[in-house]
Design a protein around this motif. Sequence first.
Motif, PDB file in Angstrom:
ATOM      1  N   LYS A 362     -29.927  21.973  33.490  1.00 39.87           N
ATOM      2  CA  LYS A 362     -29.188  22.133  32.236  1.00 39.87           C
ATOM      3  C   LYS A 362     -27.684  21.945  32.472  1.00 39.87           C
ATOM      4  N   ASP A 363     -27.196  22.467  33.578  1.00 42.71           N
ATOM      5  CA  ASP A 363     -25.789  22.298  33.934  1.00 42.71           C
ATOM      6  C   ASP A 363     -25.458  20.812  34.074  1.00 42.71           C
ATOM      7  N   GLN A 365     -26.954  18.327  32.654  1.00 45.99           N
ATOM      8  CA  GLN A 365     -26.987  17.700  31.336  1.00 45.99           C
ATOM      9  C   GLN A 365     -25.635  17.841  30.649  1.00 45.99           C
ATOM     10  N   GLN A 366     -25.047  19.031  30.714  1.00 42.15           N
ATOM     11  CA  GLN A 366     -23.748  19.268  30.093  1.00 42.15           C
ATOM     12  C   GLN A 366     -22.636  18.502  30.806  1.00 42.15           C
ATOM     13  N   GLN A 369     -22.877  14.868  29.819  1.00 45.71           N
ATOM     14  CA  GLN A 369     -22.373  14.674  28.460  1.00 45.71           C
ATOM     15  C   GLN A 369     -20.850  14.684  28.445  1.00 45.71           C
TER      16      GLN A 369
END
Length: 386
Positions: A362-363, A365-366, A369
């Motif tokens: 998840k980290d 992914q951010q 982005q």
Amino acid sequence: MTNAVHRRLGDLLNLKRGYDLPENQRRSGPYPVISSAGITGFHDEYMVDGQGVVTGRYGTLGEMYYVNGKYWPHNTALYVATFKDNDPKYIYYLLSCLGRIRTSDKSAVPGVNRNELHEMAVPAITDKDQQKKIAAVLTALDAKIDCNNRINAELEAMAKTLYEYWFVQFDFPDGNGKPYKSSGGKMVYNAMLKREIPEGWEDGSLWGIARYFNGLAMQKYRPIYSDYLPVIKIKEMGEGLSASTEKARPDIPQDAIVDDGDVLFSWSATLDVKIWSQGKGALNQHIFKVTSNKYPKTFYYFELLRYLTHFKMMAEKRKTTMGHITHDHLKQSRICIPPIELIDIAHERIAPIFKKHLMNAKDNQQLAQLRDWLLPLLMNGQVTVV
């Protein structure tokens, strides 16, 4: 603010076609062979030494690959032969951004013909110090993503090692905390599995330990309003969500909604098992969402992962690259099932590793982005690094 000026790409760099090197002529060595698909092998000779940027040369501008050292650019790729006193890492990010930045006279990147690319007008930062600062910011983000990926590879290896030690080698802790099989734990022959398994264990099937929901044909659920879910197809399952990911209405059947931590099993064009980590999505057909009311995720995930080898052998036997794993295949599979109490104990040890793995994903992914948001702003000069 450091303004970007439109420059002819050929004034910033010189692209050159790579060199032919058939696989049967490659000799084991330390130098990477970089093609349109990235590093595809190694050789004992090199053609270029130094910082390099390589991309595919067929169709459209492909993914960029940065290298620092001696390498062999393959003839399926273009490589930057001369950076013309520009920072090589900045050039790497500039080329990575070409599909997204605004050009002076074209709305899309042309086909990968190096002469056409040299004539392309692109916004560029000409101050080399600013180039280096831009490259440093983007490199730091990529370095953190790479670090998380390496940590996740280690975490996955740790979880797999523990699982196989207990449930493949049968050296789970016995009543005295000693490894069961190595300490002389009783093994009994199982006629269905045609091998010895620990006493008290059973045989079963992949079908029996989980529920397999096949995704839906999401073209039937096109968004009506602005609310939507990204559609998870085999491409998204392997590579993650992107700007080209299709969209579906959020009011689809609940079974077809995927969320972080769900186990996905692609059974058609490719065979793969993944734990999803990119938030809510709509599951397209040809992928199973795997769940269980009895067994924990860590158990059926690793059992599916282990059985992939057998499924791939089945596909090779049928002389096809297609998976096409059916419910019958899942029912006919034979696996060894430990007592549920032991499965739960293993899950308690593996689950925190899975949780950390998911947090890192998840980290990333951010971070990706943020990098992709910053990239065109930095290249256009809309954001300056001080």
